[in-house]
Design an enzyme around this catalytic site. Structure first.
Site, PDB file in Angstrom:
ATOM      1  N   HIS A 112       0.864  -1.185   0.000  1.00  0.00           N
ATOM      2  CA  HIS A 112       0.000   0.000   0.000  1.00  0.00           C
ATOM      3  C   HIS A 112       0.895   1.227   0.000  1.00  0.00           C
ATOM      4  O   HIS A 112       1.713   1.410   0.891  1.00  0.00           O
ATOM      5  CB  HIS A 112      -0.919   0.009   1.223  1.00  0.00           C
ATOM      6  CG  HIS A 112      -1.884   1.164   1.219  1.00  0.00           C
ATOM      7  ND1 HIS A 112      -3.153   1.068   0.699  1.00  0.00           N
ATOM      8  CD2 HIS A 112      -1.742   2.446   1.655  1.00  0.00           C
ATOM      9  CE1 HIS A 112      -3.757   2.241   0.817  1.00  0.00           C
ATOM     10  NE2 HIS A 112      -2.932   3.084   1.388  1.00  0.00           N
ATOM     11  N   CYS A 113       0.717   2.083  -1.013  1.00  0.00           N
ATOM     12  CA  CYS A 113       1.569   3.258  -1.165  1.00  0.00           C
ATOM     13  C   CYS A 113       0.789   4.508  -0.770  1.00  0.00           C
ATOM     14  O   CYS A 113      -0.206   4.847  -1.423  1.00  0.00           O
ATOM     15  CB  CYS A 113       2.055   3.371  -2.615  1.00  0.00           C
ATOM     16  SG  CYS A 113       3.143   4.788  -2.888  1.00  0.00           S
ATOM     17  N   PRO A 114       1.211   5.214   0.275  1.00  0.00           N
ATOM     18  CA  PRO A 114       0.503   6.450   0.661  1.00  0.00           C
ATOM     19  C   PRO A 114       0.664   7.567  -0.353  1.00  0.00           C
ATOM     20  O   PRO A 114      -0.171   8.469  -0.416  1.00  0.00           O
ATOM     21  CB  PRO A 114       1.143   6.808   2.008  1.00  0.00           C
ATOM     22  CG  PRO A 114       2.495   6.169   1.981  1.00  0.00           C
ATOM     23  CD  PRO A 114       2.330   4.912   1.188  1.00  0.00           C
ATOM     24  N   ASN A 117      -2.116   6.953  -2.550  1.00  0.00           N
ATOM     25  CA  ASN A 117      -3.358   6.749  -1.789  1.00  0.00           C
ATOM     26  C   ASN A 117      -4.118   5.523  -2.296  1.00  0.00           C
ATOM     27  O   ASN A 117      -5.345   5.539  -2.423  1.00  0.00           O
ATOM     28  CB  ASN A 117      -4.249   7.996  -1.882  1.00  0.00           C
ATOM     29  CG  ASN A 117      -5.384   7.977  -0.868  1.00  0.00           C
ATOM     30  OD1 ASN A 117      -5.214   7.500   0.244  1.00  0.00           O
ATOM     31  ND2 ASN A 117      -6.550   8.472  -1.259  1.00  0.00           N
ATOM     32  N   ASN A 118      -3.373   4.457  -2.574  1.00  0.00           N
ATOM     33  CA  ASN A 118      -4.001   3.251  -3.099  1.00  0.00           C
ATOM     34  C   ASN A 118      -3.036   2.081  -2.934  1.00  0.00           C
ATOM     35  O   ASN A 118      -1.831   2.287  -2.720  1.00  0.00           O
ATOM     36  CB  ASN A 118      -4.362   3.426  -4.578  1.00  0.00           C
ATOM     37  CG  ASN A 118      -5.380   2.419  -5.059  1.00  0.00           C
ATOM     38  OD1 ASN A 118      -5.875   1.589  -4.282  1.00  0.00           O
ATOM     39  ND2 ASN A 118      -5.702   2.468  -6.338  1.00  0.00           N
TER      40      ASN A 118
END
Length: 298
Positions: A112-114, A117-118
């Site tokens: 999950h990559c901030p 945002n996904n």
């Protein structure tokens, strides 16, 4: 969402400094045009890839689909086993993992990559790889332009090399250098790890958990084609194929059942389903052949 907005603001800041502080005041027309077009094209490609990564479904499994009605529609055969995620109550396909932030299971979830945002999963990994590549390229380009600008300003007059005052020009370029160096390091490493994972047909979560592969690994070129060629893994094409994992075990024979993800992880091998009736018939035929009265030597 905050990190995603910050990404756009940092790219816009870099484009502002490159265009209005370094290129427009330059006396070399073709130097400004070529570098300006190249940098802005890379910036547009980076932001469009970021937007596609953020808005594309990463391969989410429908939440709450582990119901009796849905399983009846699957028309499971005796002995077929499907996995249920206890957190989102969904039928969990092979190589899917539950994201605690998105609160859903993602097929071939990498992480999950901030910044986008996904989650990065089966359907949006190629956009994420392109995003990291374009950010690394514009960061390297910005650092090169900053080096040329500092050299030209030190060799000439600071008041002539920029339309801004010398202190403002120095501050803007220092922040751009720090931003370019940090983003170049981060995205270059991320791009390398993504390419390595694609070539090895292994997600980052699978690598960190040291999961033994129960799937047939693709060759390097096949893995690249599956990500960038617009085709996904085979179990995504058929809803029943990717949501049913078949095991030939004593507990599984004779009835369809649900297994939790913990039981899924405890199994290291996958067997294809074989008919219970065929299994019983073979066993019965062997018992009939075994007759101690006809074979006294046994």
């Amino acid at each position: 969402m905050v990190c995603a907005i910050m990404t756009w603001l940092l790219v816009v800041y870099a484009d502002f400094v490159v265009t209005f502080v370094m290129l427009l005041p330059s006396k070399d027309f073709w130097y400004s045009v070529i570098n300006g077009v190249l940098f802005n094209c890379l910036a547009v490609l980076a932001l469009s890839s970021h937007l596609r990564t953020m808005l594309t479904d990463p391969g989410a499994v429908p939440k709450g689909n582990a119901t009796k009605e849905y399983m009846d529609n699957l028309q499971l055969k005796p002995g077929e086993v499907i996995y249920k995620c206890p957190k989102c109550c969904s039928i969990k396909p092979e190589r899917a993992h539950h994201c605690s932030i998105c609160k859903r299971c993602i097929r071939k979830m990498d992480h999950h990559c901030p910044w986008v945002n996904n989650c990065v999963g089966e359907k949006n990994q190629r956009f994420f790889v392109l995003f990291t590549m374009y950010i690394a390229l514009i960061s390297a380009h910005a650092l090169i332009l900053c080096g040329f600008q500092f050299f030209s300003c030190v060799r000439g007059q600071w008041t002539e090399c920029s339309d801004f005052s010398p202190p403002v020009t120095v501050i803007l370029m220092i922040f751009l250098c720090l931003e370019g160096f940090l983003f170049l390091t981060f995205t270059a490493v991320m791009f390398g790890t993504q390419i390595h994972s694609i070539c090895n047909d292994e997600t980052e979560i699978e690598r960190l958990k040291s999961e033994k592969p129960t799937w047939e690994r693709r060759l390097r070129w096949e893995g690249m084609k599956s990500v960038f060629g617009g085709t996904h893994s085979s179990y995504a094409s058929d809803s029943k194929d990717w949501c049913t994992q078949q095991h030939h075990t004593p507990q599984a024979l004779g009835h369809p059942c649900l297994m939790s993800s913990q039981a899924h992880r405890s199994m290291s091998r996958v067997w294809r389903y074989q008919s219970h009736m065929a299994f019983s018939t073979d066993a019965l035929s062997h018992l009939k052949q075994f007759n101690p009265l006809k074979n006294p030597t046994l």
